[in-house]
Design an enzyme around this catalytic site. Structure first.
Site, PDB file in Angstrom:
ATOM      1  N   ASN A 165      -2.524   1.012   5.395  1.00  0.00           N
ATOM      2  CA  ASN A 165      -1.280   0.472   4.838  1.00  0.00           C
ATOM      3  C   ASN A 165      -0.096   1.424   5.069  1.00  0.00           C
ATOM      4  O   ASN A 165      -0.198   2.393   5.817  1.00  0.00           O
ATOM      5  CB  ASN A 165      -1.435   0.113   3.373  1.00  0.00           C
ATOM      6  N   HIS A 215      -1.072   2.375   8.853  1.00  0.00           N
ATOM      7  CA  HIS A 215      -2.461   2.444   9.310  1.00  0.00           C
ATOM      8  C   HIS A 215      -2.784   3.704  10.131  1.00  0.00           C
ATOM      9  O   HIS A 215      -3.483   3.627  11.144  1.00  0.00           O
ATOM     10  CB  HIS A 215      -2.795   1.201  10.137  1.00  0.00           C
ATOM     11  N   HIS A 242     -10.787  -3.348   8.432  1.00  0.00           N
ATOM     12  CA  HIS A 242      -9.788  -4.332   8.852  1.00  0.00           C
ATOM     13  C   HIS A 242     -10.371  -5.524   9.627  1.00  0.00           C
ATOM     14  O   HIS A 242      -9.779  -5.967  10.615  1.00  0.00           O
ATOM     15  CB  HIS A 242      -8.699  -3.631   9.667  1.00  0.00           C
ATOM     16  N   SER A 243     -11.507  -6.074   9.185  1.00  0.00           N
ATOM     17  CA  SER A 243     -12.016  -7.292   9.827  1.00  0.00           C
ATOM     18  C   SER A 243     -11.136  -8.485   9.472  1.00  0.00           C
ATOM     19  O   SER A 243     -10.621  -8.578   8.362  1.00  0.00           O
ATOM     20  CB  SER A 243     -13.448  -7.588   9.378  1.00  0.00           C
ATOM     21  N   ASP A 279       0.835 -10.885   2.550  1.00  0.00           N
ATOM     22  CA  ASP A 279       0.605  -9.551   3.121  1.00  0.00           C
ATOM     23  C   ASP A 279       0.943  -8.559   2.007  1.00  0.00           C
ATOM     24  O   ASP A 279       1.884  -7.788   2.109  1.00  0.00           O
ATOM     25  CB  ASP A 279       1.492  -9.353   4.361  1.00  0.00           C
ATOM     26  N   GLU A 338      -8.496  -6.117   2.544  1.00  0.00           N
ATOM     27  CA  GLU A 338      -8.623  -4.685   2.769  1.00  0.00           C
ATOM     28  C   GLU A 338      -8.638  -3.944   1.432  1.00  0.00           C
ATOM     29  O   GLU A 338      -7.625  -3.864   0.758  1.00  0.00           O
ATOM     30  CB  GLU A 338      -7.451  -4.191   3.609  1.00  0.00           C
TER      31      GLU A 338
HETATM   32  C1  GLA Z   1      -2.106  -4.974   7.753  1.00  0.00           C
HETATM   33  C2  GLA Z   1      -0.698  -5.039   7.359  1.00  0.00           C
HETATM   34  C3  GLA Z   1      -0.020  -6.146   8.089  1.00  0.00           C
HETATM   35  C4  GLA Z   1      -0.228  -5.992   9.572  1.00  0.00           C
HETATM   36  C5  GLA Z   1      -1.692  -5.919   9.892  1.00  0.00           C
HETATM   37  C6  GLA Z   1      -1.964  -5.626  11.332  1.00  0.00           C
HETATM   38  O1  GLA Z   1      -2.928  -5.737   7.049  1.00  0.00           O
HETATM   39  O2  GLA Z   1      -0.510  -5.166   5.973  1.00  0.00           O
HETATM   40  O3  GLA Z   1       1.339  -6.149   7.800  1.00  0.00           O
HETATM   41  O4  GLA Z   1       0.416  -4.835  10.026  1.00  0.00           O
HETATM   42  O5  GLA Z   1      -2.305  -4.933   9.142  1.00  0.00           O
HETATM   43  O6  GLA Z   1      -1.278  -6.462  12.200  1.00  0.00           O
END
Ligand code: GLA
Length: 349
Positions: free
Chosen positions: A78, A104, A177-178, A249, A314
């Site tokens: 994140n 990330h 991150h699946s 998100d 996640e």
């Molecule tokens: C995460 C983020 C999203 C995006 C994805 C990858 O989950 O929260 O905003 O960046 O990863 O694309």
């Protein structure tokens, strides 16, 4: 455990793929590049196996990919606002790789490195992966050793155990991150999946998806997943948070005290009857509805993964914690051990 060569990195190192199989016939495939789950085959209500995660057919896909398919993300899963934080009075500047923020783990996060893999030492089908992240990598202080163990239990659970140590004070917040689509096909969106998240609040964000620092109740908002709700039911509502995220998100503030593995979410797809229960000891859960997928990634078997054709759940600490002293800490000091257990458990009904 089956081990095959998956490809070669530009510097000549070999990348391997490992296949875990449990007694009920489910399989999980994992590569040592990014410690990524490349396939996860679990039964539908008629016992038919289906692959429920996104991935690429070849190593090149994982090298070029920008969506973190199946990977272990770190050091910090994140965002960290402006990639900046202070620890013990010292300033640290991380790589900026998401607008003006750090996301990330940076440019070469844990998803873009080769891990050391060996068979796990448990009764179950398991794989143990280790990565040593050197002092200063992507701007982070301290050399961190992270060990991630994937186990595919006979009860069709994918269990992920993390253990981390450091030689200098640092921050650590890895996640998995699946992208899931329980139908077993990624031609359809996940909008008809029913989702339950055991949380009364989220950490609302501003533009750039950095939390404001508040905790906002989910009551009477599209964020209320306390009882199962179709993901598509309110995703296009006029709501500031959904506008900022281009959909879901966001980080949900999980109930029932962090530090103890408890059930935090449930995902169900009626067509296949597949149900996925998420259990974790983490304080937060980022639910990302695949808003940035646009069909350009060439997925397994030629699939073009379209917008919202997969979703991520996640388990992690809250975003931007290093700049939000009121959030549960992510500081790791020499002599301490970082631990996380997250389980994706599959069943049918
Ligand atoms: C995460 C983020 C999203 C995006 C994805 C990858 O989950 O929260 O905003 O960046 O990863 O694309």
């Amino acid at each position: 455990m089956k081990k095959t060569i998956f490809g070669k990195l530009p510097d000549g190192r070999e990348v391997h793929q490992y296949t875990l199989k449990n007694r009920s016939g489910a399989t999980a495939q994992i590569i040592d590049y990014g410690a990524a789950v490349t396939s996860l085959k679990v039964p539908d209500r008629n016992g038919k196996m289906g692959d429920v995660v996104m991935g690429y057919d070849s190593l090149q896909g994982y090298i070029d990919g920008t969506s973190y398919f199946g990977a272990i993300v770190g050091r910090y899963g994140n965002r960290i606002g402006k990639g900046h934080f202070q620890l013990d009075g010292k300033d640290y500047q991380l790589t900026i790789n998401d607008g003006e923020n750090h996301l990330h783990g940076g440019k070469t996060g844990f998803n873009k490195v080769l891990w050391d893999a060996k068979a796990g030492n448990s009764e179950e089908a398991s794989l143990r992966l280790q990565y040593i992240s050197r002092d200063g990598e992507e701007g982070y202080p301290g050399t961190v050793t992270l060990i991630v163990t994937y186990a595919l239990t006979d009860k069709n659970e994918l269990r992920i155990d993390y253990e981390g140590t450091t030689d200098k004070p640092t921050i650590l917040n890895p996640t998995h991150h699946s992208y899931f689509n329980l139908s077993g096909s990624f031609d359809d969106t996940i909008l008809n999946h029913l989702l339950m998240i055991d949380a009364d609040g989220i950490t609302p964000v501003g533009k750039g998806l950095i939390p404001t620092g508040q905790i906002e109740s989910v009551a009477k908002t599209p964020m209320d997943f306390r009882t199962p709700m179709a993901i598509g039911a309110h995703i296009n509502d006029e709501n500031e948070q959904l506008v900022f995220g281009k959909g879901y998100d966001h980080n949900w503030v999980l109930k029932g005290g962090a530090g103890k593995v408890r059930k935090v979410a449930e995902l169900y797809e009626a067509g296949s009857g597949r149900m996925m229960t998420v259990l974790t000891d983490q304080p937060g859960l980022q639910f990302y509805s695949g808003n940035f997928l646009d069909g350009s990634a060439k997925g397994k078997n030629g699939a073009a993964y379209g917008r919202r054709s997969g979703l991520c759940l996640e388990a992690q600490a809250f975003p931007d914690t290093p700049n939000k002293p009121q959030f549960p800490s992510v500081t790791l000091r020499p002599g301490q051990k970082y631990r996380q257990t997250t389980i994706y458990a599959f069943s049918t009904r």
